[in-house]
Scaffold this active site. Structure first.
Site, PDB file in Angstrom:
ATOM      1  CE  LYS A 227      12.719  14.512  -2.715  1.00 43.41           C
ATOM      2  NZ  LYS A 227      12.550  15.964  -2.623  1.00 43.41           N
TER       3      LYS A 227
ATOM      4  NE  ARG B 188      14.043  16.361  -9.969  1.00 42.51           N
ATOM      5  CZ  ARG B 188      14.908  15.364  -9.852  1.00 42.51           C
ATOM      6  NH1 ARG B 188      15.633  14.983 -10.890  1.00 42.51           N
ATOM      7  NH2 ARG B 188      15.079  14.754  -8.688  1.00 42.51           N
TER       8      ARG B 188
ATOM      9  CE  LYS C 207      17.036  17.610  -7.320  1.00 41.18           C
ATOM     10  NZ  LYS C 207      15.823  18.272  -6.771  1.00 41.18           N
TER      11      LYS C 207
ATOM     12  CD  GLU D 116      18.057   9.620   5.900  1.00 42.06           C
ATOM     13  OE1 GLU D 116      17.655  10.484   6.702  1.00 42.06           O
ATOM     14  OE2 GLU D 116      19.038   9.799   5.161  1.00 42.06           O
TER      15      GLU D 116
ATOM     16  CE  LYS E 116       8.927  13.597  -3.789  1.00 48.65           C
ATOM     17  NZ  LYS E 116       9.617  14.823  -3.744  1.00 48.65           N
TER      18      LYS E 116
ATOM     19  CE1 TYR F 187       1.649  17.528  -7.932  1.00 45.22           C
ATOM     20  CE2 TYR F 187       2.265  15.220  -8.067  1.00 45.22           C
ATOM     21  CZ  TYR F 187       2.594  16.533  -7.811  1.00 45.22           C
ATOM     22  OH  TYR F 187       3.881  16.846  -7.430  1.00 45.22           O
TER      23      TYR F 187
HETATM   24  C1  PBG Z   1      11.989  19.062  -4.170  1.00 42.46           C
HETATM   25  C2  PBG Z   1      10.841  18.177  -4.388  1.00 42.46           C
HETATM   26  C3  PBG Z   1      10.696  17.250  -5.423  1.00 42.46           C
HETATM   27  C4  PBG Z   1       9.422  16.744  -5.303  1.00 42.46           C
HETATM   28  C5  PBG Z   1       8.826  17.333  -4.190  1.00 42.46           C
HETATM   29  N1  PBG Z   1       9.724  18.206  -3.618  1.00 42.46           N
HETATM   30  C6  PBG Z   1      11.584  16.886  -6.545  1.00 42.46           C
HETATM   31  C7  PBG Z   1      12.972  16.537  -6.330  1.00 42.46           C
HETATM   32  O1  PBG Z   1      13.392  16.130  -5.249  1.00 42.46           O
HETATM   33  O2  PBG Z   1      13.708  16.707  -7.305  1.00 42.46           O
HETATM   34  C8  PBG Z   1       8.835  15.756  -6.264  1.00 42.46           C
HETATM   35  C9  PBG Z   1       7.372  15.650  -6.319  1.00 42.46           C
HETATM   36  C10 PBG Z   1       6.833  14.993  -7.517  1.00 42.46           C
HETATM   37  O3  PBG Z   1       7.549  14.427  -8.370  1.00 42.46           O
HETATM   38  O4  PBG Z   1       5.599  15.017  -7.657  1.00 42.46           O
HETATM   39  N2  PBG Z   1      12.861  18.775  -3.183  1.00 42.46           N
END
Ligand code: PBG
Length: 336
Positions: A205, A215, A228, A244, A259, A324
């Protein structure tokens, strides 16, 4: 997956690759990859208040209240989408620096799991293990003196995972990127009798700017202090993603995820080829927003870019896609 043999040069005019593109039925016969409804996971935003709230940066997506959730999932059931991923918008008054609401067995996520399971026992339910919806600073872990604490966060993630499993969640998806969390969650779930609850690890990720609209949807963007980058991965790295994934599989992950999606197709390919484990792609909120915004302007053909963007994940080697667009894609696949 093996690539087709390259035809030796000079084979033209005997060899004409266009022949296999002459008509639709031939193209169907020779297609190498195909998108199926079985490949789709639908991320759904939920809220405690009745009603629905449109997410401005995600045209067509709504946050659903308890009175709307079950009906809204109806089409997904009819179309046989295998699973949904639930993401909560938590009342700001319930957010704290340690994100303690995450472990409340009666929190919004656990209530939603119970009601969806009761209505649709055969629908898979996936929930994040991460603190960001519950943390007052919008971070995935516990923030102290400007640092995200790893081991303390892992402990609370174990309790969050257990609460969700007890509510009936089928798949826990650690999306926090703390070190060691998959193994710790596996141990906790096993100790409590939840050997069959699966772990879908957000293994690779990245610290991506494509999460912005998500968010907004869960209400964590306004508060987010800093970025982050001390826990999510640097977009520059490939080898680190493989490390990872290797660790998460060794710690007991049943499935792994890459992701974001479209900007990271190379990572999906590398992960699938290196491990052969069930590998999922997350077509994230920013990817959705880009395509939908361009389609709304008439600059892109919505129906075609939706299907093409999802097929790309299959070609890259993904076994499934969190998107989505799952309901519209499923409807189109089903219609043929
Ligand atoms: C939270 C999380 C995030 C997403 C899924 N779980 C955002 C982030 O890490 O800030 C993002 C999903 C998306 O953008 O559709 N840990």
């Amino acid at each position: 997956m093996k690539r087709e043999k390259i035809t030796p040069p000079g084979a033209y005019p005997a060899v004409r690759l266009r022949r296999n593109r002459v008509d639709a039925w031939t193209r169907r016969l020779v297609a190498e990859n195909r998108l199926s409804v079985d490949d789709l996971i639908w991320p759904v935003f939920i809220q405690a208040e009745n009603g629905a709230v449109a997410i401005e940066s995600m045209p067509g997506v709504e946050r659903l209240g308890p009175d709307r959730l079950i009906d809204a999932l109806g089409p997904a059931m009819d179309l046989k989408i295998p699973a949904v991923a639930l993401f909560p918008y938590i009342d700001p008054a319930l957010k704290t620096p340690d994100g303690a609401e995450a472990v409340n067995p009666d929190n919004l996520v656990c209530r939603a799991i119970r009601s969806v399971k009761a209505a649709y026992p055969d629908l898979g339910i996936i929930c994040d293990a991460a603190l960001d919806p519950f943390n007052s600073q919008g971070h995935d872990g516990i923030l102290r003196d400007g640092a995200i604490l790893n081991d303390e966060t892992v402990e609370i993630l174990c309790r969050q995972s257990l609460a969700q499993a007890q509510a009936g969640c089928d798949i826990i998806a650690p999306s926090d990127m703390m070190d060691g969390r998959v193994g710790a969650i596996r141990t906790e779930l096993d100790a409590q009798g939840f050997q069959d609850v699966r772990i879908l690890s957000y293994a690779a990720k990245y610290a991506s700017a494509f999460y912005g609209p998500f968010r907004d949807a869960i209400g964590s963007s306004a508060a987010l202090a800093g970025d982050k980058k001390t826990y999510q991965m640097d977009p520059a790295n490939v080898q680190e993603a493989l490390r990872e994934v290797a660790l998460d599989l060794a710690e007991g992950a049943d499935m792994v995820m890459v992701k974001p999606g479209m900007p990271y197709l190379d990572i999906i390919r590398a992960v699938k080829e290196a491990f052969g484990a069930p590998t999922f792609a997350y077509q994230v909120s920013g990817e959705y927003a880009m395509l939908k915004a361009a389609a709304a302007q008439g600059w892109l053909d919505n129906d075609r870019v939706v299907m093409e963007s999802l097929l790309a994940f299959k070609r890259a080697g993904a076994d499934g896609i969190l998107t989505y667009m799952a309901p519209e894609a499923a409807a189109r696949i089903t219609a043929g």
